[in-house]
Each structure stands twice: as structure tokens, then as C-alpha cells.
Design a protein around this motif. Structure first.
Motif, PDB file in Angstrom:
ATOM      1  N   GLY A 171      21.705  51.210  46.324  1.00  0.00           N
ATOM      2  CA  GLY A 171      21.814  50.384  45.375  1.00  0.00           C
ATOM      3  C   GLY A 171      23.379  50.898  45.271  1.00  0.00           C
ATOM      4  N   GLY A 172      24.358  51.538  44.210  1.00  0.00           N
ATOM      5  CA  GLY A 172      26.179  50.925  44.076  1.00  0.00           C
ATOM      6  C   GLY A 172      26.584  50.099  43.800  1.00  0.00           C
ATOM      7  N   TRP A 173      27.705  50.290  43.166  1.00  0.00           N
ATOM      8  CA  TRP A 173      28.418  48.949  42.606  1.00  0.00           C
ATOM      9  C   TRP A 173      30.068  48.859  42.945  1.00  0.00           C
ATOM     10  CZ3 TRP A 173      32.825  51.259  40.073  1.00  0.00           C
ATOM     11  CH2 TRP A 173      31.875  52.639  39.519  1.00  0.00           C
ATOM     12  N   VAL A 174      30.538  48.343  43.497  1.00  0.00           N
ATOM     13  CA  VAL A 174      32.168  47.700  43.453  1.00  0.00           C
ATOM     14  C   VAL A 174      32.889  46.615  42.286  1.00  0.00           C
ATOM     15  CG1 VAL A 174      31.630  47.880  46.023  1.00  0.00           C
ATOM     16  CG2 VAL A 174      31.892  45.728  44.307  1.00  0.00           C
ATOM     17  N   SER A 175      34.241  47.422  41.947  1.00  0.00           N
ATOM     18  CA  SER A 175      34.770  46.960  40.650  1.00  0.00           C
ATOM     19  C   SER A 175      36.311  46.971  41.490  1.00  0.00           C
ATOM     20  CB  SER A 175      34.273  47.711  39.928  1.00  0.00           C
ATOM     21  OG  SER A 175      35.463  49.117  39.599  1.00  0.00           O
ATOM     22  N   MET A 176      36.712  46.311  40.164  1.00  0.00           N
ATOM     23  CA  MET A 176      38.426  46.288  40.240  1.00  0.00           C
ATOM     24  C   MET A 176      38.524  46.786  38.706  1.00  0.00           C
ATOM     25  SD  MET A 176      40.031  45.343  42.774  1.00  0.00           S
ATOM     26  CE  MET A 176      40.259  44.100  44.177  1.00  0.00           C
ATOM     27  N   LEU A 177      39.403  48.298  38.765  1.00  0.00           N
ATOM     28  CA  LEU A 177      39.819  48.442  36.777  1.00  0.00           C
ATOM     29  C   LEU A 177      41.343  47.874  36.506  1.00  0.00           C
ATOM     30  CD1 LEU A 177      38.308  51.847  37.990  1.00  0.00           C
ATOM     31  CD2 LEU A 177      36.572  50.181  37.040  1.00  0.00           C
ATOM     32  N   GLN A 178      41.144  47.893  35.561  1.00  0.00           N
ATOM     33  CA  GLN A 178      42.402  48.159  34.633  1.00  0.00           C
ATOM     34  C   GLN A 178      42.201  48.116  33.124  1.00  0.00           C
ATOM     35  OE1 GLN A 178      41.953  43.229  35.144  1.00  0.00           O
ATOM     36  NE2 GLN A 178      42.992  43.977  33.332  1.00  0.00           N
ATOM     37  N   HIS A 179      43.495  48.486  32.422  1.00  0.00           N
ATOM     38  CA  HIS A 179      43.330  49.278  31.656  1.00  0.00           C
ATOM     39  C   HIS A 179      42.122  48.689  30.396  1.00  0.00           C
ATOM     40  CE1 HIS A 179      45.642  51.616  27.948  1.00  0.00           C
ATOM     41  NE2 HIS A 179      44.510  52.365  28.441  1.00  0.00           N
ATOM     42  N   TYR A 180      41.158  49.485  29.688  1.00  0.00           N
ATOM     43  CA  TYR A 180      40.669  48.704  29.212  1.00  0.00           C
ATOM     44  C   TYR A 180      39.251  47.689  29.310  1.00  0.00           C
ATOM     45  CZ  TYR A 180      43.349  50.355  25.215  1.00  0.00           C
ATOM     46  OH  TYR A 180      44.874  51.303  24.495  1.00  0.00           O
ATOM     47  N   PHE A 181      39.723  47.201  30.323  1.00  0.00           N
ATOM     48  CA  PHE A 181      38.268  46.029  31.389  1.00  0.00           C
ATOM     49  C   PHE A 181      38.268  46.756  32.332  1.00  0.00           C
ATOM     50  CE2 PHE A 181      40.910  44.071  27.735  1.00  0.00           C
ATOM     51  CZ  PHE A 181      40.199  43.481  27.103  1.00  0.00           C
TER      52      PHE A 181
END
Length: 553
Positions: free
Chosen positions: A256-266
Motif C-alpha cells: 500500500g502506502g501513499w506519496v504527497s506534496m504538502l502545503q498549508h491547508y491543502f
């Protein structure tokens, strides 16, 4: 220990903590600013490249195919722009969130401009994957250029097709649902050739390391984290910032797992197939000043005359904890409360529950303050009782100092004997502060990280609880409440310099709070008002028992 000292100590510790966090952010090595290599044509200039090596994920640029175009896919929550070459999402507008307060423009999460890139790429690589071809990524065919979720329909499916030289038909579909920020990207491989087909699904997020439009925190407000993060079977949630990407490529295998790009609120996030052994990776494009984080699913083989379906999910939206938790395990942890998450999460649940019937988030903050202060009332009462007892001992402590002079050892022994005899705990007034501090800090992060407060009004002039009070009314009232607390609290401070410092503290902290979001300032103001009421009530009770009157005499 004095009452006003305790209140100011709490404020001072909190402000010091915020300053330290902002210092950490400011002093961290920043990526060098790199000019985008894309042309001035904006979104239409983005063309990923397919590496010839089998299994390598496309990252760069390649010649533009003549039939390539951009199509639009819209639901009630999302408006996506998809490049038919490769089928990448090169722009995503969040239709339920305005760009700024009172703006008619919607918030843009993904974009592919000349100065900043944040796109969601996906494809099929491997020996026969169309995105692994030497001649470049496939150009898919679509029936229309604009697709919209119809009134009364709950699902919108947009198929895109590509047929290779061997007659293998690849269908890439975008599946959007009403009221959801997660969409499915599905592949169907229809092998009409005479040979087996091998392909591997991948999804990745590419983003510029520097954002010319990003806003950092002020001298007190820490900046929200922006950059890559992932989740695996070994690590529930981990940030892997741009600096880490430049220094070493992440390469791990997980179920499974996930990858992301984070920023404030979104957040944007690729959610890998849950029951598969996937590979999570990062890559730095130093020549472009961009970073990639992605996943690769296992290689599949499709026999001649057979079909194979592959899919992954893509989250594009605000940090809504309940929805993200339903979309993927641990995705809700992207709402980063730091090391005090175990306190912050219950506080957010409380705030969310109170808002469900208070409707207004400002009123929910007020009610949360009442609940928190009510729960902590026994500690507050113990604090003021201990303060009163310590004031009772002041004459005896003065007598000890006169008796032992500079003999610190005998002075300490005499004080301990006195405390034991009078059954007074000298740390009794400090313990409540130590308990309150984590709650204050945790609530700070709750209010900072909650997208629900973005553009949320309170009343009258407070039309956005996530930014400072435009007329500074709340900070001034907060400072006035600190002044009242000072005046209500008897003091034994005799040093003139210390007295002046204490008198100026409300003014100093009023200045600090001028730049705090209105929601945070509202919480502190209401907390001070509750403190005033509680202090008045507790001291009155102590006076009835004769304890406070003796202490003040």
C-alpha cells in the motif's frame, strides 16, 4: 509564585516556542532559486519525457506531438486540466475554495506555469508500457475537450485511449465522484497482440522547490511545511523535504502506502494500490529546480487476447481529516500537529463537535475555551491555593533570610523544614503551568492547521479567523484582560525594576498578538476572561476560609 507571573510565563513560553520554530525554519538551508526551463506558453509547454530504459519513470521533456491538446474535466469539487500526452493532470482548481477572501477566482492546487510547477503525473512503464517508449509518451484520444459531471449524476468517467504499433489498446480513465476530492485513475490494457504485454503502473508528483508566491510566517507565526511526504507499512507518516530529496533518493518497498506534496491547508497525494507491494521513490531534477516523489506498482503481464485493469487514487483537496482518513490509511496525518498530536487531535474533535451545533467556528473556539478551562479548573484552583499559602509564608521566609544571611545551605534546609511543617508544596503553583503549556501549544497547531478556519467569519469585522484582526480590536482587548489579571493579583515584588517589567508585559504581548490569526487571539482573550472569573471566584472562596486574607496581610 505570583498569579500575573504565571499568566505571563505561559505567554512567554508559548511565544518563545513559536519564535524558536520560526528560527528553525529561517535557518534551515534553502534550495537555490532555479529558473524554469519551460517556455512562456505556460501550461501548454509541459511535456514529460519517457526514458528508454525499461522501468524508468519519465521526468523531463520530449518533442511535442502534433495531436496533443488539453482537456477539461469538472465535478462539483474539482476542475482538472489534463494533458492528452501522457494523461497528466497539469492544473487542478478546487471549486469549493476561493483563492483569496471575496475573490471570484478559485484556489489552484496544481499548475504548470513558467515560474512554478506542481503537477500529478501517471502512466505505464516497463517493457511494453506506452510511457516507456523511446519515441516519447503516448498521446491519448478523447471524444470531447470538455467533460462535466451532469446534474443528477454521482459519477463522471472520462476515458482516453491509445493503441500502440502492436495493436495493444490502452485506456486511461479519470473517474470523479460528487462531493469527493479523491479521484480514481484507472488503466485497462487490452492485449490484442500475439505476444504477452508487460507494464508497470506509476504515479508521481512533481513540484518546483521554490515558490515565488509562497508566504512565510512572520516573526512569531511559523511557516507551514511545504514539500514531499509519504506513508508506508513501516512509517505511518514522514516528511521528506526538498533538501533530503536533493541529498539522497528515497527508495523503499511497502504494501500500500501513499506519496504527497504538502502545503498549508491543502495536499495532493497519490494513493498506491492497497494490497500490492509498491515502490516509493524520490528524484531531484537539479537542472530545473524541481523534485519528484512517486510510487511504482508491481509489474504485470497480460497474456495475448486478455485484459488487465490497474488503478490508483489521487487526492486533490483541502486537509479534511475525516475524508482523508476514509480515502487512505494515515492520509489524515498530513494535518501535522507535530509532537503534541495526541493532545491536538482530541482538541480538534472537540472543536469540530462544538461547531456542528454552534455553526460559527468563532463560537466553537469560544466554547472550546470554556470546556478546556473547565476541565483544568481543579488545577487552576490548586495553583491559586498554593500561591496563597506561599504568600502566607513570606514573613517567615524573610525571617529565615535574616537569620542565616548568605549561608545558602542552612537557608535551604530551613525552607524545606518550613514547607514540611506548614504542608506547603513550593512547586504547587508551577505544576498547573507545565500541564497547561502542552494544551496551549497543541491548540495553537489545531487552529493553525485547520483548513475549516480558512476564510471562516466570526462576527462584524472578523471575516476570516485564519488571518490577523484587521483593526487589532481582539489583541487590544487581550492586552487589557492581561492588565486586569495583573491588578487583581496581589504581589510581593518589591524590586522597582521588576515591577516596571511586569507592568509593561501586557503592552509587550499586545504587540505580539497584533500579528496572530484572529482565531488564536480570540482563544487567548476568552481564556484570559475565564481566568479573571476563576481567579475572582477562587480568591473569594479562600477569603471565606480565611486563607487568602491571611496571605494578603
Amino acid at each position: 509564585m505570583e498569579s500575573q507571573r504565571n499568566i505571563i510565563l505561559i505567554a512567554l513560553l508559548l511565544v518563545s516556542f513559536l519564535i524558536w520554530q520560526q528560527w528553525q525554519t529561517d535557518k534551515a538551508p534553502q534550495p537555490e532559486t532555479a529558473q524554469s526551463t519551460q517556455s512562456s506558453t505556460g501550461e501548454d509547454s509541459f511535456v514529460p519525457e519517457a526514458d528508454q530504459a525499461s522501468g524508468e519513470v519519465p521526468t523531463g521533456e520530449s518533442p511535442v506531438a502534433a495531436s496533443r491538446r488539453l482537456i477539461t474535466i469538472s465535478s462539483d469539487s474539482l476542475k482538472l486540466t489534463v494533458d492528452t500526452q501522457g494523461g497528466d493532470v497539469v492544473r487542478a482548481e478546487l471549486l469549493e475554495h476561493d483563492k483569496t477572501l471575496d475573490s471570484t477566482d478559485k484556489f489552484v492546487l496544481l499548475s504548470n506555469g513558467a515560474n512554478f510547477v506542481h503537477v500529478a503525473q501517471s502512466g505505464l512503464i516497463g517493457r511494453d508500457g506506452p510511457d516507456g517508449r523511446a519515441e516519447g509518451r503516448p498521446v491519448y484520444s478523447t471524444e470531447h475537450s470538455d467533460y462535466q459531471l451532469a446534474e443528477g449524476e454521482d459519477t463522471l468517467t472520462v476515458p482516453m485511449t491509445f493503441t500502440n504499433e502492436q495493436g495493444v489498446v490502452f485506456t486511461k480513465s479519470f473517474i470523479l465522484k460528487r462531493n469527493e476530492h479523491v479521484l480514481e485513475v484507472a488503466y485497462q490494457i487490452n492485449n490484442q497482440s500475439a505476444e504477452p504485454v508487460q507494464a508497470q503502473l506509476y504515479g508521481q508528483l512533481k513540484q518546483s522547490e521554490t515558490d515565488p508566491d509562497a508566504k512565510g510566517g512572520n516573526m512569531l507565526m511559523a511557516s507551514a511545511y511545504r514539500g514531499p511526504a509519504y506513508s508506508s507499512s513501516e512509517t505511518r507518516y514522514s516528511k521528506y523535504d526538498f533538501k533530503a530529496v536533493r541529498e539522497a533518493n528515497l527508495n523503499l518497498t511497502t504494501e500500500g502506502g501513499w506519496v504527497s506534496m504538502l502545503q498549508h491547508y491543502f495536499v495532493s497525494a497519490w494513493i498506491a494500490p492497497e494490497d500490492e507491494q509498491n515502490q516509493i521513490y524520490t528524484r531531484s531534477l537539479n537542472n530545473q529546480g524541481e523534485a519528484i516523489i512517486g510510487f511504482k506498482a508491481p509489474l504485470v503481464t497480460v497474456a495475448p487476447g486478455a485484459e488487465q485493469n490497474l488503478s490508483a487514487k489521487l487526492w486533490l483537496g483541502p486537509k479534511l481529516q475525516d475524508e482523508m482518513a476514509a480515502a487512505a490509511t494515515n492520509l489524515d496525518l498530513t494535518v501535522d500537529y507535530g509532537w503534541l498530536w495526541f493532545i491536538a487531535q482530541p482538541l480538534f474533535k472537540l472543536l469540530q463537535f462544538l461547531q456542528s451545533f454552534a455553526v460559527n467556528w468563532g463560537l466553537a473556539i469560544v466554547l472550546t475555551t470554556f470546556v478546556v478551562r473547565g476541565i483544568m479548573y481543579p488545577l487552576t484552583k490548586a495553583q491559586y491555593t498554593s500561591m496563597a499559602k506561599m504568600r502566607m509564608l513570606q514573613p517567615k521566609l524573610v525571617a529565615l533570610r535574616e537569620r542565616y544571611g548568605d549561608d545558602r545551605q542552612k537557608m535551604s534546609q530551613g525552607m524545606m523544614e518550613l514547607y514540611k511543617k506548614e504542608k506547603v508544596n513550593p512547586l504547587g503553583g508551577c505544576l498547573p503551568i507545565l500541564v497547561q503549556m502542552p494544551i496551549f501549544i497543541a491548540l495553537y497547531w489545531v487552529l493553525m492547521e485547520s483548513v475549516e478556519l480558512r476564510h471562516a467569519p466570526f462576527f462584524l469585522w472578523i471575516d476570516d479567523l485564519s488571518v490577523r484582526d484587521p483593526y487589532f480590536v481582539l489583541p487590544i482587548l487581550m492586552g487589557a484582560s492581561m492588565f486586569v489579571i495583573q491588578k487583581m493579583s496581589p504581589t510581593t515584588i518589591t524590586d522597582p525594576m521588576q515591577q516596571k517589567v511586569m507592568q509593561f508585559m501586557p503592552i509587550i504581548f499586545t504587540f505580539f498578538f497584533l500579528w496572530f490569526p484572529a482565531g488564536l487571539t480570540l482563544y487567548w482573550l476568552v481564556s484570559n476572561v475565564v481566568t479573571i472569573v476563576q481567579q475572582w471566584f477562587i480568591f473569594r472562596q479562600l477569603e471565606k476560609k480565611g486563607l487568602h486574607s491571611k496571605a494578603a496581610s
